[in-house]
Scaffold this motif. Structure first.
Motif, short mmCIF file in Angstrom:
data_model
loop_
_atom_site.label_atom_id
_atom_site.label_comp_id
_atom_site.label_asym_id
_atom_site.label_seq_id
_atom_site.Cartn_x
_atom_site.Cartn_y
_atom_site.Cartn_z
N ALA A 313 55.71 28.89 17.13
CA ALA A 313 56.29 28.34 15.97
C ALA A 313 55.65 29.22 14.82
O ALA A 313 56.24 29.39 13.83
CB ALA A 313 56.07 27.07 15.93
N LEU A 314 54.14 29.56 15.13
CA LEU A 314 53.50 30.08 13.96
C LEU A 314 54.12 31.55 13.64
O LEU A 314 54.02 32.33 12.72
CB LEU A 314 52.07 30.09 14.33
CG LEU A 314 51.36 28.94 13.91
CD1 LEU A 314 49.71 29.14 14.52
CD2 LEU A 314 51.19 28.67 12.38
N ALA A 315 54.59 32.31 14.92
CA ALA A 315 54.86 33.47 14.91
C ALA A 315 56.25 33.94 14.18
O ALA A 315 56.61 34.80 14.06
CB ALA A 315 54.94 34.17 16.38
N ILE A 316 56.99 32.73 14.15
CA ILE A 316 58.22 32.82 13.49
C ILE A 316 58.28 32.52 12.04
O ILE A 316 57.84 31.69 11.77
CB ILE A 316 59.38 31.92 14.28
CG1 ILE A 316 59.58 32.32 15.61
CG2 ILE A 316 60.75 32.01 13.47
CD1 ILE A 316 60.13 31.45 16.37
N ASP A 317 58.76 33.62 11.21
CA ASP A 317 58.77 33.31 9.77
C ASP A 317 60.22 32.71 9.39
O ASP A 317 61.25 33.29 9.04
CB ASP A 317 58.69 34.61 9.02
CG ASP A 317 58.74 34.51 7.60
OD1 ASP A 317 58.94 33.29 7.08
OD2 ASP A 317 58.42 35.37 6.88
N THR A 350 52.86 21.41 9.76
CA THR A 350 53.85 22.50 9.84
C THR A 350 53.24 23.90 10.28
O THR A 350 52.01 23.80 10.24
CB THR A 350 54.45 22.60 8.37
OG1 THR A 350 53.30 23.01 7.36
CG2 THR A 350 55.18 21.37 7.75
N TYR A 351 54.05 24.71 10.31
CA TYR A 351 53.40 25.98 10.92
C TYR A 351 53.93 27.23 10.09
O TYR A 351 55.00 27.87 10.31
CB TYR A 351 54.21 26.04 12.36
CG TYR A 351 53.63 25.06 13.38
CD1 TYR A 351 52.53 25.36 14.08
CD2 TYR A 351 54.27 23.83 13.39
CE1 TYR A 351 52.11 24.14 14.75
CE2 TYR A 351 53.88 22.83 14.14
CZ TYR A 351 52.64 22.96 14.92
OH TYR A 351 51.97 21.83 15.76
N PRO A 352 53.14 27.35 8.99
CA PRO A 352 53.76 28.53 8.06
C PRO A 352 53.30 29.83 9.01
O PRO A 352 52.41 29.91 9.65
CB PRO A 352 52.78 28.35 6.81
CG PRO A 352 51.66 27.45 7.16
CD PRO A 352 52.14 26.74 8.67
N TYR A 506 60.50 21.62 20.65
CA TYR A 506 61.32 22.34 20.14
C TYR A 506 60.56 23.06 18.98
O TYR A 506 59.77 22.51 18.34
CB TYR A 506 62.31 21.73 19.26
CG TYR A 506 63.65 20.88 20.06
CD1 TYR A 506 63.55 20.93 21.64
CD2 TYR A 506 64.36 20.08 19.57
CE1 TYR A 506 64.63 20.32 21.93
CE2 TYR A 506 65.43 19.59 20.09
CZ TYR A 506 65.50 19.56 21.44
OH TYR A 506 66.35 18.92 22.12
N VAL A 507 60.96 24.15 18.48
CA VAL A 507 60.54 24.72 17.36
C VAL A 507 61.74 24.29 16.28
O VAL A 507 62.77 24.90 16.40
CB VAL A 507 60.34 26.19 17.29
CG1 VAL A 507 60.06 26.82 15.75
CG2 VAL A 507 59.27 26.73 18.18
N PHE A 508 61.64 23.33 15.35
CA PHE A 508 62.74 22.83 14.59
C PHE A 508 63.01 23.90 13.57
O PHE A 508 61.97 24.28 12.82
CB PHE A 508 62.19 21.55 13.93
CG PHE A 508 62.18 20.36 15.00
CD1 PHE A 508 63.23 19.63 15.24
CD2 PHE A 508 61.13 20.12 15.51
CE1 PHE A 508 63.11 18.80 16.42
CE2 PHE A 508 60.78 19.21 16.34
CZ PHE A 508 62.00 18.55 16.88
#
Lengths: 551, 375
Positions: A313-317, A350-352, A506-508
């Motif tokens: 999740a963190l790796a996706i912008d 959240t995962y900025p 899930y990564v929402f």
């Protein structure tokens, strides 16, 4: 508390539409002050042929779009998705949420002139629970213990257990007993002529003509109980190609894009921004009810560790992803609820975008070394997986590519496979033969997510396809569907969202914006969280601007 | 001839059954099942009992051979079954709704293509390497190479959105029911112009090149020279003596493209929103609607078999030698020379024509078969 939230939702929705289309709000302001007149034809596209006109036994969006104008439920939803009376005048719910009593409207007639009574409601209930009725919407009706009709205008329903969706479930279309009873008894409701070209409902429109695969013509029901709708004729044209819909709009052959989804992001942002189009159509923008996610098969040892999922999740912008895939016309999702709805919890983890933290989390989970290709390795095995999505959805394909590139940066090798829908469902999703997938859900106004997340719903035909099991979530989902006190439910679902955000099954990714356009001659269009066509029967065209006046 | 036709028809029945069996098995082997797809609406919550009920209703709980036997026994009573899609309507009714428009479009297209391609082919053959020949070559190959979905959108943009001369998509105006009779006819016809135009442009190459090639060969034959030597007018030489012989390979291709008449062009129907067979079949394939797929297959297979037969018979019409050959065969039988004469059968003749057509593909003037429909 709830009201404040609902208000916040409204504000958010509105700021969204005003920001994008000043002219639209202006026109609406004019619309609400002017005096509605009857007349004109409204031409709407359908992206596929309908499969039937009894919405209770069809499950495709096209059939529901037409059926929605032909029938009524006991309740319907207003602009903010709050239940309001439709065929029911009023209702009472007992404190323990087990009893629901509807008072029905008097003087409502079916399209064939037959009076509507509580008998029809009881018949609809019997139809829904009949084992021979092929319907996807049985659940809510099977929870009913007893349905009584003490008089022709009263329906008293008792549930075996408190049932949160009770009121909402009576938005289900009510069917005419006098016509359909023999078909239900034979178990052949699909074959009834009312399911094809002779539907009889109570709704604002009646079917006048059907050209299979080509078009459906609806005319105003002059005996409609709320008064006839203003647009006297509605033509649904079946146009499967999105490109053709767009050309038809340019040629003024249609009065709106599909009202459920609207234009594509590219059409909306880049191809409609010229004066003639802006003059002929108003563009609208509001968050839709569907979200897209990246789901992990939790049975796969790769994804068993929560830290790995958080790292992904963190790796996706997400911001860049939304910009790249839908030109920014979407809202970041943090969980399965739409930002702005009453059930939405804004204060979850959240995962900025932070690839350094992602790498650190992966290292914590044991993924420390890399091989010659720069892929992370643990116990001699590289971190590589397959990402599946369905064919025919460009958005999802683009997401897959962006995810692939992002994860590559933190040392995860992703291979994308795009598979035709039917095969994907049967061979991969149902059999759980997948590592990760990119798919989406449509969400209902009710927050009940039991079938998607409860650990009892992991069977092959069930919807918990990622095999998510968390005892606390199970308990919250069970409690949430057994009370009808909104404040209490809000507590359960807030906690549910916090856990999901921590667990990241899930990564929402995002809630896509609905981007409909409607001819600028039409007044009374007021999109809200319920969408745009919830008040279709109130739309009208000033006499001077009516385009189709042949009667 | 009659005996021959009857025998061929009788032979076709087991062949048809074989085709349907293979198709039935292949279609059912494809992954995905109809009931799973109906569950894909996430707001719907199918219970496993309902799914089981649907499977029983469709007969999908039975083993494949039983399913096939049931289907076949219904078929011989001309009952194609009911669609698996949620409308549950009879397959025959669904096909009957879609077939006329597809048939109409394809027939018109075929006629226009032939009407244009034959003269183009003849003229470019008789004026080989002339300016006309070169221009038409470029033109038909441009048509052949242009993707129809792209061309379709271009003409829609130009003639409908830009100039507003022609309707953009569909078959009828939304207000057509209020038009007078003749206006309705014109409205309908005008809706067909763009789709037909796009298909004709794309389909010209195949037939015209075939015609040109075949003509080029025929005009070099001795009998054409002797016709000229007899002092016949060039018009008669080409139009009567050469053309009839040059038409033979075209008839072969024409026969083979007859079954294609019932299969709509998916892309054209998709873009122009024409409710034809192509759309029906693609939807049925996506939904794994087995009865509709099989229904269509039976129709196409039957037509293919009939078309084969028809093109054999058509040889007799175009080529008198074959008719004579048939007569000689009967007479020859009496004379005790069956083996040698049987070689003159129409089937052999067709083989010869096909082989000749194949041989004729030369550099620069490559003959192409009827352009395959994009699907």
């Amino acid at each position: 508390m709830t009201r404040a939230l609902a208000l916040a939702a409204l504000l958010l929705a509105c700021s969204a539409c005003t920001r994008d289309v000043d002219s639209a709000t202006e026109a609406n302001a004019r619309g609400s002050t002017g005096h509605p007149v009857d007349g004109d034809t409204f031409i709407r596209p359908l992206i596929g042929n309908i499969s039937g006109l009894i919405p209770n036994i069809t499950s495709d969006a096209n059939s529901h779009e037409v059926g929605g104008l032909l029938y009524n439920g006991l309740v319907t939803f207003d602009r903010d998705q709050r239940p309001i009376g439709d065929l029911a005048e009023s209702w009472q719910q007992s404190g323990d949420c087990r009893q629901l009593t509807f008072k029905l409207r008097h003087g409502v007639q079916w399209h064939d002139g037959h009076p509507f009574t509580a008998d029809d409601v009881a018949f609809t209930y019997r139809t829904m629970i009949d084992p021979k009725t092929p319907t996807a919407y049985k659940d809510d009706f099977e929870a009913i213990e007893r349905l009584e009709t003490p008089d022709p205008y009263t329906v008293r329903i008792t549930y075996a257990q408190p049932h949160a969706r009770s009121l909402m479930s009576w938005g289900m279309e009510i069917l005419p007993r006098h016509l359909l009873e023999p078909w239900v008894r034979k178990g052949k409701l699909r074959e009834a002529p009312q399911n094809w070209n002779q539907p009889v409902g109570t709704g604002p429109y009646k079917l006048s003509q059907m050209w299979p695969g080509e078009k459906l013509v609806l005319v105003a029901n002059t005996d409609y109980f709320e008064g006839p709708p203003h647009l006297s004729r509605v033509v649904f044209r079946v146009i499967p190609s999105q490109a053709t819909v767009f050309l038809e709009l340019k040629a003024k052959g249609l009065d709106s894009a599909p009202l459920s989804g609207g234009l594509t992001a590219l059409q909306y942002a880049r191809q409609t921004d010229y004066p003639a189009f802006r003059k002929d159509y108003h563009k609208y923008r509001y968050p839709s009810n569907s979200y897209t996610y990246l789901g992990f098969n939790l049975k796969n040892p790769l994804f068993a560790d929560r830290r790995v999922r958080q790292a992904i999740a963190l790796a996706i912008d997400k911001k860049a992803l939304i910009e790249g895939v839908v030109l920014g016309l979407a809202r970041e999702a943090t969980g399965p609820y739409k930002p702005g709805s009453w059930q939405y919890n804004a204060s979850v983890t959240t995962y900025p975008f932070d690839q350094a933290r992602a790498r650190a989390l992966l290292a914590e989970a044991g993924w420390k070394e890399t091989n010659a290709d720069g892929v992370l390795v643990r116990d001699g095995k590289p971190f590589a997986f397959e990402l599946l999505t369905n064919q025919g959805n460009d958005e999802r394909k683009k997401i897959a590519e962006i995810v692939q590139a992002s994860l590559r940066e933190v040392g995860i090798a992703v291979e994308i496979r795009v598979i035709e829908w039917a095969s994907l469902l049967k061979e991969y999703i149902k059999k759980r033969h997948f590592d990760a997938d990119i798919l989406g859900w449509n969400i209902a106004p009710d927050p009940d997510q039991f079938p998607i997340w409860h650990s009892s719903r992991m069977g092959p035909d069930d919807l918990n396809t990622v095999s998510y099991a968390n005892p606390e979530v199970d308990a919250l989902l069970e409690r949430g569907r057994q009370t009808c006190v909104q404040a209490e439910r809000k507590r359960y679902y807030d906690r549910f969202q916090e856990i999901l955000a921590e667990d990241q099954p899930y990564v929402f990714l995002y809630f896509r914006d609905a981007l409909p356009v409607v001819s600028s001659r039409v007044r009374g269009v007021l999109p809200g969280s319920a969408g745009i066509d919830y008040n279709f029967h109130d739309w009208w065209v000033p006499r001077s601007e009516q385009r189709y006046t042949s009667e | 001839m009659l005996l021959y036709t009857v025998r061929r028809l009788l032979l076709a029945a087991p062949l048809l059954i074989g085709i349907t069996f293979v198709a039935f098995v292949v279609i059912h082997l494809a992954p995905g099942d109809p009931t799973a797809l109906q569950q894909s609406d996430p707001e719907g919550r199918w219970s496993s009992q309902t799914i089981k009920m649907l499977n029983e209703m469709y007969g999908l709980d039975q083993p494949l051979p039983v399913q096939y036997w049931r289907w076949l026994t219904r078929l011989v009573r001309l009952d194609f079954g009911r669609s698996f899609s949620q409308d549950g309507r009879p397959v025959l009714q669904k096909i009957r709704e879609r077939l006329p428009i597809t048939l109409l479009l394809n027939l018109i297209e075929m006629i226009i293509i032939l009407a244009l391609a034959i003269p183009i082919g003849v003229l470019s053959a008789t004026r080989q390497y002339s300016v006309f020949d070169k221009i038409t070559t470029v033109f038909v190959f441009a048509g052949f190479a242009t993707p129809d979905f792209w061309l379709a959108q271009l003409v829609m943009l130009l003639f409908s959105v830009g100039l507003g001369w022609l309707p953009l998509s569909g078959l009828r105006d939304v207000n057509a029911e209020y038009f007078s009779y003749w206006r309705q006819q014109w409205d309908f016809a005008s809706h067909l112009i763009l789709p037909i135009g796009v298909v004709v442009f794309g389909g010209l190459a195949g037939f015209s090149r075939y015609m040109r090639q075949s003509m080029l060969e025929v005009v070099r034959q001795d009998y054409v020279q002797s016709a000229r030597a007899k002092g016949l007018a060039e018009k008669v030489v080409i139009g009567k003596h050469a053309l009839r012989n040059a038409l033979m390979p075209v008839v072969t291709i024409l026969g083979l493209s007859l079954p294609g008449l019932v299969g709509g062009s998916v892309i054209i129907e998709w873009i122009f929103a024409i409710p034809g067979m192509g759309q029906l079949m693609v939807q049925a394939a996506f939904e794994r609607d087995y009865p509709v797929l099989m229904g269509n297959l039976v129709i196409v297979a039957t037509l293919t078999l009939l078309a084969n037969l028809a093109s054999d018979i058509a040889y007799g019409v175009v080529d008198p030698r074959i008719r004579l050959g048939g007569r000689r065969m009967r007479r020859g039988g009496c004379e005790g020379l069956p083996g040698r004469v049987r070689q003159e059968s129409p089937r052999r003749d067709r083989r010869v024509h096909r082989a000749r057509a194949r041989r004729h593909r030369r550099a620069g003037a490559r003959a192409r078969p009827w352009k395959p429909r994009s699907s």
